[in-house]
Enzyme design. Structure first.
Site, mmCIF file in Angstrom:
data_model
loop_
_atom_site.group_PDB
_atom_site.id
_atom_site.type_symbol
_atom_site.label_atom_id
_atom_site.label_comp_id
_atom_site.label_asym_id
_atom_site.label_seq_id
_atom_site.Cartn_x
_atom_site.Cartn_y
_atom_site.Cartn_z
ATOM 1 N N ASP A 8 0.878 -1.172 0.000
ATOM 2 C CA ASP A 8 0.000 0.000 0.000
ATOM 3 C C ASP A 8 0.916 1.223 0.000
ATOM 4 O O ASP A 8 2.150 1.100 -0.163
ATOM 5 C CB ASP A 8 -0.996 -0.050 1.175
ATOM 6 N N HIS A 9 0.317 2.391 0.215
ATOM 7 C CA HIS A 9 1.111 3.628 0.206
ATOM 8 C C HIS A 9 2.163 3.642 1.325
ATOM 9 O O HIS A 9 3.256 4.167 1.145
ATOM 10 C CB HIS A 9 0.184 4.840 0.321
ATOM 11 N N CYS A 65 3.178 -3.019 4.015
ATOM 12 C CA CYS A 65 2.317 -1.866 4.333
ATOM 13 C C CYS A 65 3.048 -1.067 5.408
ATOM 14 O O CYS A 65 4.241 -1.286 5.623
ATOM 15 C CB CYS A 65 0.908 -2.297 4.740
ATOM 16 N N GLY A 66 2.379 -0.150 6.066
ATOM 17 C CA GLY A 66 3.069 0.691 7.044
ATOM 18 C C GLY A 66 3.725 -0.132 8.137
ATOM 19 O O GLY A 66 4.909 0.016 8.426
ATOM 20 N N GLY A 68 3.136 -3.667 8.250
ATOM 21 C CA GLY A 68 3.181 -5.065 7.809
ATOM 22 C C GLY A 68 2.035 -5.878 8.399
ATOM 23 O O GLY A 68 1.799 -7.017 7.992
ATOM 24 N N ARG A 132 9.314 -32.822 11.783
ATOM 25 C CA ARG A 132 8.230 -32.584 12.740
ATOM 26 C C ARG A 132 7.419 -31.331 12.395
ATOM 27 O O ARG A 132 6.252 -31.212 12.780
ATOM 28 C CB ARG A 132 8.767 -32.506 14.170
#
Ligand code: RB5
Length: 150
Positions: A8-9, A65-66, A68, A132
């Site tokens: 995003d921005h 994003c800003g 995350g 595992r």
């Protein structure tokens, strides 16, 4: 390896730096936006990138994003996605070795450029350990089926 990258921005600037770095290193990058710091909604980009990973159009996804947080939450709503928000190399390594993460989320307002590039390098070069952890990851993916049945 084909990688989709999106932001995003709030993640635009870091996404651009990561993209350029990965192109230099020879990765095939599909950048699905954004193209500027104009305000957008992070779920749109997290979802689009995640769908490309889930549909196997690409091998892995990196989203920013800003913080995350929002974009990783959005990506993890898509079936088949294991998106790990990482703020250091140890998390990046473990998200591949133990969780077989197929998407990496970063916070453009959290993680500096140098560290982010190291995180991406570690994440892309670390293999799933299996053993595992295979059973545990399978159990995580089983949760998607429960959601459908309810
Ligand atoms: C946008 O201002 C910001 O909320 C977004 O980039 C992200 O940090 C959301 O989790």
């Amino acid at each position: 390896m084909k990688i989709v990258i999106a932001s995003d921005h709030g993640g635009f600037e870091l996404k651009e730096v990561i993209k350029e770095d990965l192109i230099k290193k020879g990765y095939s990058i599909s950048d699905i936006g954004v193209d500027s710091t104009k305000s957008v909604d992070y779920p749109d980009y997290g979802k689009r990138a995640a769908l490309m990973v889930a549909n196997k159009e690409v091998d892995k996804g990196i989203i920013v994003c800003g913080t995350g947080i929002g974009i990783s939450i959005a990506a993890n709503k898509i079936k088949g996605i294991r998106c790990a928000l990482c703020t250091n190399e140890y998390m990046a390594r473990m998200s591949r070795m133990h969780n077989n993460a197929n998407m990496l989320a970063l916070g453009g307002r959290i993680t500096g450029i140098g560290l982010a590039i190291d995180i991406v390098d570690v994440w892309l070069s670390t293999d799933f350990e299996g053993g595992r952890h295979e059973n545990r990851v399978n159990k995580v993916m089983e949760i998607e089926k429960l959601k459908e049945e309810e």
